[in-house]
Design a protein around this motif. Structure first.
Motif, PDB file in Angstrom:
ATOM      1  N   GLU A 211       0.882  -1.359  -0.109  1.00 37.30           N
ATOM      2  CA  GLU A 211      -0.069   0.067  -0.019  1.00 37.30           C
ATOM      3  C   GLU A 211       0.810   1.612  -0.010  1.00 37.30           C
ATOM      4  O   GLU A 211       0.527   2.502  -0.303  1.00 37.30           O
ATOM      5  CB  GLU A 211      -0.829  -0.094   1.365  1.00 37.30           C
ATOM      6  CG  GLU A 211      -2.026  -1.142   1.267  1.00 37.30           C
ATOM      7  CD  GLU A 211      -2.867  -1.029   2.345  1.00 37.30           C
ATOM      8  OE1 GLU A 211      -2.744  -0.081   3.253  1.00 37.30           O
ATOM      9  OE2 GLU A 211      -3.721  -1.708   2.223  1.00 37.30           O
ATOM     10  N   GLU A 212       2.143   1.028   0.450  1.00 40.39           N
ATOM     11  CA  GLU A 212       3.028   2.442   0.163  1.00 40.39           C
ATOM     12  C   GLU A 212       4.413   1.766   0.290  1.00 40.39           C
ATOM     13  O   GLU A 212       4.666   0.517   0.710  1.00 40.39           O
ATOM     14  CB  GLU A 212       2.870   3.116   1.850  1.00 40.39           C
ATOM     15  CG  GLU A 212       2.711   2.456   2.842  1.00 40.39           C
ATOM     16  CD  GLU A 212       2.429   3.218   4.077  1.00 40.39           C
ATOM     17  OE1 GLU A 212       2.913   2.764   5.148  1.00 40.39           O
ATOM     18  OE2 GLU A 212       1.741   4.339   3.858  1.00 40.39           O
ATOM     19  N   GLY A 213       5.277   2.419   0.049  1.00 37.95           N
ATOM     20  CA  GLY A 213       6.802   2.146  -0.007  1.00 37.95           C
ATOM     21  C   GLY A 213       7.720   3.236   0.397  1.00 37.95           C
ATOM     22  O   GLY A 213       7.627   4.331   0.569  1.00 37.95           O
ATOM     23  N   ASN A 214       9.033   2.764   0.705  1.00 34.71           N
ATOM     24  CA  ASN A 214       9.930   3.762   1.016  1.00 34.71           C
ATOM     25  C   ASN A 214      11.088   3.743  -0.134  1.00 34.71           C
ATOM     26  O   ASN A 214      11.581   2.720  -0.621  1.00 34.71           O
ATOM     27  CB  ASN A 214      10.732   3.176   2.257  1.00 34.71           C
ATOM     28  CG  ASN A 214       9.884   3.060   3.244  1.00 34.71           C
ATOM     29  OD1 ASN A 214       8.974   3.621   3.558  1.00 34.71           O
ATOM     30  ND2 ASN A 214      10.151   1.943   4.505  1.00 34.71           N
ATOM     31  N   ILE A 215      11.737   4.956  -0.338  1.00 32.08           N
ATOM     32  CA  ILE A 215      12.563   5.224  -1.429  1.00 32.08           C
ATOM     33  C   ILE A 215      13.824   4.895  -0.851  1.00 32.08           C
ATOM     34  O   ILE A 215      14.415   5.667  -0.027  1.00 32.08           O
ATOM     35  CB  ILE A 215      12.608   6.613  -2.105  1.00 32.08           C
ATOM     36  CG1 ILE A 215      10.934   6.979  -2.899  1.00 32.08           C
ATOM     37  CG2 ILE A 215      13.514   6.977  -3.245  1.00 32.08           C
ATOM     38  CD1 ILE A 215      10.638   6.116  -3.627  1.00 32.08           C
ATOM     39  N   VAL A 216      14.471   3.837  -1.193  1.00 29.15           N
ATOM     40  CA  VAL A 216      15.865   3.505  -0.521  1.00 29.15           C
ATOM     41  C   VAL A 216      16.802   4.269  -1.112  1.00 29.15           C
ATOM     42  O   VAL A 216      18.008   4.872  -0.474  1.00 29.15           O
ATOM     43  CB  VAL A 216      15.855   1.881  -0.551  1.00 29.15           C
ATOM     44  CG1 VAL A 216      17.234   1.860   0.038  1.00 29.15           C
ATOM     45  CG2 VAL A 216      14.944   1.272  -0.038  1.00 29.15           C
TER      46      VAL A 216
ATOM     47  N   VAL B   7      13.311  -5.217  -0.488  1.00 25.37           N
ATOM     48  CA  VAL B   7      13.694  -4.168  -1.406  1.00 25.37           C
ATOM     49  C   VAL B   7      13.681  -4.481  -2.890  1.00 25.37           C
ATOM     50  O   VAL B   7      14.477  -5.803  -3.014  1.00 25.37           O
ATOM     51  CB  VAL B   7      15.052  -3.676  -0.904  1.00 25.37           C
ATOM     52  CG1 VAL B   7      15.530  -2.556  -1.870  1.00 25.37           C
ATOM     53  CG2 VAL B   7      15.016  -3.508   0.422  1.00 25.37           C
ATOM     54  N   VAL B   8      13.019  -3.815  -3.523  1.00 27.18           N
ATOM     55  CA  VAL B   8      12.778  -4.405  -5.015  1.00 27.18           C
ATOM     56  C   VAL B   8      13.544  -3.084  -5.751  1.00 27.18           C
ATOM     57  O   VAL B   8      13.219  -1.933  -5.548  1.00 27.18           O
ATOM     58  CB  VAL B   8      11.319  -4.399  -5.397  1.00 27.18           C
ATOM     59  CG1 VAL B   8      11.148  -4.923  -6.748  1.00 27.18           C
ATOM     60  CG2 VAL B   8      10.602  -5.576  -4.527  1.00 27.18           C
ATOM     61  N   THR B   9      13.782  -3.489  -7.040  1.00 30.42           N
ATOM     62  CA  THR B   9      14.399  -2.367  -7.987  1.00 30.42           C
ATOM     63  C   THR B   9      13.300  -2.060  -8.985  1.00 30.42           C
ATOM     64  O   THR B   9      12.770  -3.144  -9.531  1.00 30.42           O
ATOM     65  CB  THR B   9      15.643  -2.946  -8.567  1.00 30.42           C
ATOM     66  OG1 THR B   9      16.787  -3.266  -7.795  1.00 30.42           O
ATOM     67  CG2 THR B   9      16.098  -1.743  -9.738  1.00 30.42           C
ATOM     68  N   MET B  10      12.960  -0.851  -9.006  1.00 30.78           N
ATOM     69  CA  MET B  10      12.103  -0.297  -9.944  1.00 30.78           C
ATOM     70  C   MET B  10      12.542  -0.016 -11.480  1.00 30.78           C
ATOM     71  O   MET B  10      13.456   0.892 -11.632  1.00 30.78           O
ATOM     72  CB  MET B  10      11.310   0.971  -9.387  1.00 30.78           C
ATOM     73  CG  MET B  10      10.341   1.554 -10.374  1.00 30.78           C
ATOM     74  SD  MET B  10       9.536   3.099  -9.764  1.00 30.78           S
ATOM     75  CE  MET B  10       8.468   3.431 -11.202  1.00 30.78           C
TER      76      MET B  10
ATOM     77  N   GLU C 127      12.847  12.322  -2.626  1.00 29.01           N
ATOM     78  CA  GLU C 127      14.293  12.106  -2.405  1.00 29.01           C
ATOM     79  C   GLU C 127      14.158  10.889  -1.814  1.00 29.01           C
ATOM     80  O   GLU C 127      13.454  10.012  -1.333  1.00 29.01           O
ATOM     81  CB  GLU C 127      14.656  13.114  -1.644  1.00 29.01           C
ATOM     82  CG  GLU C 127      14.645  14.655  -2.456  1.00 29.01           C
ATOM     83  CD  GLU C 127      15.643  14.619  -3.673  1.00 29.01           C
ATOM     84  OE1 GLU C 127      16.504  13.872  -3.667  1.00 29.01           O
ATOM     85  OE2 GLU C 127      15.212  15.571  -4.398  1.00 29.01           O
ATOM     86  N   GLU C 128      15.728  10.348  -1.539  1.00 31.89           N
ATOM     87  CA  GLU C 128      16.046   9.173  -1.093  1.00 31.89           C
ATOM     88  C   GLU C 128      15.864   9.229   0.443  1.00 31.89           C
ATOM     89  O   GLU C 128      16.075  10.291   1.189  1.00 31.89           O
ATOM     90  CB  GLU C 128      17.556   8.666  -1.143  1.00 31.89           C
ATOM     91  CG  GLU C 128      18.129   8.413  -2.888  1.00 31.89           C
ATOM     92  CD  GLU C 128      19.482   8.193  -2.689  1.00 31.89           C
ATOM     93  OE1 GLU C 128      20.242   8.275  -1.593  1.00 31.89           O
ATOM     94  OE2 GLU C 128      19.918   7.928  -3.966  1.00 31.89           O
ATOM     95  N   GLY C 129      15.324   8.079   0.840  1.00 36.16           N
ATOM     96  CA  GLY C 129      14.844   8.078   2.237  1.00 36.16           C
ATOM     97  C   GLY C 129      13.651   8.524   2.551  1.00 36.16           C
ATOM     98  O   GLY C 129      12.994   8.615   3.708  1.00 36.16           O
ATOM     99  N   SER C 130      12.898   8.849   1.506  1.00 31.57           N
ATOM    100  CA  SER C 130      11.350   9.183   1.723  1.00 31.57           C
ATOM    101  C   SER C 130      10.593   7.985   2.200  1.00 31.57           C
ATOM    102  O   SER C 130      10.911   6.988   1.620  1.00 31.57           O
ATOM    103  CB  SER C 130      10.733   9.678   0.371  1.00 31.57           C
ATOM    104  OG  SER C 130      11.520  10.968  -0.032  1.00 31.57           O
ATOM    105  N   LYS C 131       9.964   8.308   3.186  1.00 28.15           N
ATOM    106  CA  LYS C 131       9.224   7.219   3.824  1.00 28.15           C
ATOM    107  C   LYS C 131       7.455   6.936   3.549  1.00 28.15           C
ATOM    108  O   LYS C 131       7.110   8.134   3.452  1.00 28.15           O
ATOM    109  CB  LYS C 131       9.272   7.071   5.579  1.00 28.15           C
ATOM    110  CG  LYS C 131      10.838   7.095   5.965  1.00 28.15           C
ATOM    111  CD  LYS C 131      11.534   5.662   5.588  1.00 28.15           C
ATOM    112  CE  LYS C 131      12.877   5.682   6.243  1.00 28.15           C
ATOM    113  NZ  LYS C 131      13.446   4.296   6.021  1.00 28.15           N
ATOM    114  N   ASN C 132       7.149   6.024   3.525  1.00 30.09           N
ATOM    115  CA  ASN C 132       5.399   5.720   3.679  1.00 30.09           C
ATOM    116  C   ASN C 132       4.991   6.657   2.392  1.00 30.09           C
ATOM    117  O   ASN C 132       4.207   7.333   2.678  1.00 30.09           O
ATOM    118  CB  ASN C 132       4.897   6.192   4.754  1.00 30.09           C
ATOM    119  CG  ASN C 132       5.510   5.388   6.164  1.00 30.09           C
ATOM    120  OD1 ASN C 132       5.868   4.342   6.096  1.00 30.09           O
ATOM    121  ND2 ASN C 132       5.752   6.112   7.199  1.00 30.09           N
TER     122      ASN C 132
END
Length: 462
Positions: free
Chosen positions: A63-68, A93-96, A110-115
């Motif tokens: 339902e949501e993801g984090n930008i690693v 952790v999946v590569t888009m 940006e990197e580190g963006s959560k939820n």
């Protein structure tokens, strides 16, 4: 004044662009749809258009993801299939990967963006050759409140741009546009071509807006669809037999309609193994599983509240203890029944179990030999499984999962009160019970009695 247009759309686009007009008094572009006029600032139409990169559904329950990590930076060229960024889902952790060619113009998250919710704008892509630094930032960049993976996987892209004022060429073009829109709504493909717009010459003294060159149509990028295979031919369909279809139906029914509860206990089989050796001297061959069946039947006789089935409205207590034993066959798992097992001896149970297992593997079981039963036992000890959890066989209330016998060292106290190390032959049994009929307290008492019966097999003859 009317503008001329050759109706078309760039590769991959899913919208129809129609005629644009120009209002000289306001210094802005005006479009008309069905007699209604819409005002557009010239700068908005002249900015570098972009393809939106949205947060995709990368797992069925996401339902949501984090930008690693972003694997491409702003200004870098991106090709179809290139890794764009790493996204942490609820699973891993999946590569888009990119679904389009172009230049990464803007990173919105940006990197580190959560939820980051599904469908949220995380980046912008422009075509090669365009000024990526002047990319137009969409006004609707806020996070999507709530989108399911299915909703994001199938975005709506039917957008129609405004129609110009009437002109002598308008009716034909309008009919073409409506025809294309009708095809889009019916699911037919629309030919993708670039849009070319031209403005008429202006009177002297009137400022002329910059020429409108090719205006590409922004597209909604494809997103990951849970359950789709990468390409055709990547799998082989295996036809399901009737037995496996029934098994699938009953397992699904069990896990979706029965509130499963689980409890486990370790049983010391030292006395059982010793008794087997003594019986073998008299040429009486019985297995550990035969003792488990007998001990279970005896425990159910002692505790009739567990010997129940669910009739749709409540529990039904059974008079006979009928044990279903799971047997693996080439056609799937089947559970032949040892009838009135509490009244049988271990040797008689062993004979019945062997005969039923052979008939099951040969496909010769009669319906009455596998339909019904009050309690199931599944033993995977012979495959080296230490412990596992089994699925209840409805309408029964319980199933017992039996693991292998293993050697462990434990501390025991002798008659004089001294502690010493001693080897134990332990076996883990796990009870899956229907919480509507067998609550946690009853399940615990059942396992306690079963453990006692297995550890004192001489009681089983009483």
């Amino acid at each position: 004044m009317a503008a001329s247009l050759r109706p078309s759309c760039r590769s991959g686009a899913r919208m129809i662009n129609l005629l644009l007009g120009r209002d000289l008094r306001r210094g802005a572009l005006v479009s008309t749809v069905g007699g209604c006029r819409f005002l557009h600032k010239t700068a908005e139409l002249l900015g570098t258009p972009a393809v939106k990169i949205l947060m995709p559904a990368l797992s069925p329950t996401m339902e949501e993801g984090n930008i690693v990590k972003w694997l491409k930076q702003e200004g870098e060229t991106v090709n179809v299939g290139d890794a764009l960024c790493e996204i942490e889902t609820d699973k891993a952790v999946v590569t888009m990967e990119s679904s389009d060619d172009g230049i990464l113009a803007k990173i919105m998250k940006e990197e580190g963006s959560k939820n980051v919710r599904l469908g949220t704008l995380i980046g912008l892509l422009v075509e090669e050759g365009q000024d990526w630094k002047q990319v137009e930032i969409p006004s609707d960049t806020a996070d999507v409140p709530s989108l399911s993976p299915q909703a994001v996987a199938a975005p709506s892209t039917a957008i129609v741009s405004p129609v110009p004022k009437k002109s002598e060429h308008q009716p034909g073009r309008l009919q073409d546009a409506l025809k294309l829109l009708d095809q889009r709504q019916k699911g037919k493909s629309i030919e993708a071509r670039p849009v070319v717009l031209s403005l008429p010459s202006q009177p002297a003294g009137v400022p002329l807006a910059p020429p409108l060159a090719s205006l590409p149509c922004p597209t909604a990028p494809p997103v990951s669809v849970p359950g789709q295979f990468a390409s055709k031919g990547a799998f082989t369909e295996v036809p399901a037999s009737n037995v496996r279809r029934v098994i699938a139906k009953r397992l699904t029914e069990s896990k979706t309609t029965i509130p499963h509860a689980y409890a486990a206990a370790d049983c010391d089989l030292g006395a059982v193994l010793k008794l087997r050796q003594e019986l073998a001297k008299d040429n009486i061959k019985v297995s550990v599983n035969d003792f488990v069946i007998k001990a279970t039947a005896a425990t159910l006789k002692q505790m009739p509240d567990v010997n129940v089935t669910w009739d749709g409205e409540g529990p039904r207590q059974l008079q006979s203890v009928d044990i279903s034993i799971a047997v693996a066959t080439d056609r799937g798992l089947i559970t032949p029944i040892i009838k009135d097992a509490a009244a049988k001896g271990v040797q008689e149970i062993a004979t019945s179990a062997k005969a039923l297992a052979k008939k099951a593997r040969d496909g010769k079981l009669l319906p009455e030999e596998y339909q019904g039963g009050s309690f199931s036992i599944s033993n995977l000890g012979m495959f080296g499984i230490s412990s596992f959890i089994a699925v209840i066989n409805p309408p029964q209330a319980c199933i017992l999962a039996v693991g292998r016998t293993r050697m462990e060292l434990g501390i025991v106290v002798d008659d004089e009160g001294n502690e010493k190390l001693q080897q134990h032959q332990l076996m883990t049994v796990t009870l899956s019970s229907d919480g509507r009929m067998v609550d946690d307290e009853l399940a615990s008492k059942f396992l306690e009695s079963l453990k006692s019966n297995l550890e004192n097999p001489t009681r089983l003859a009483l």
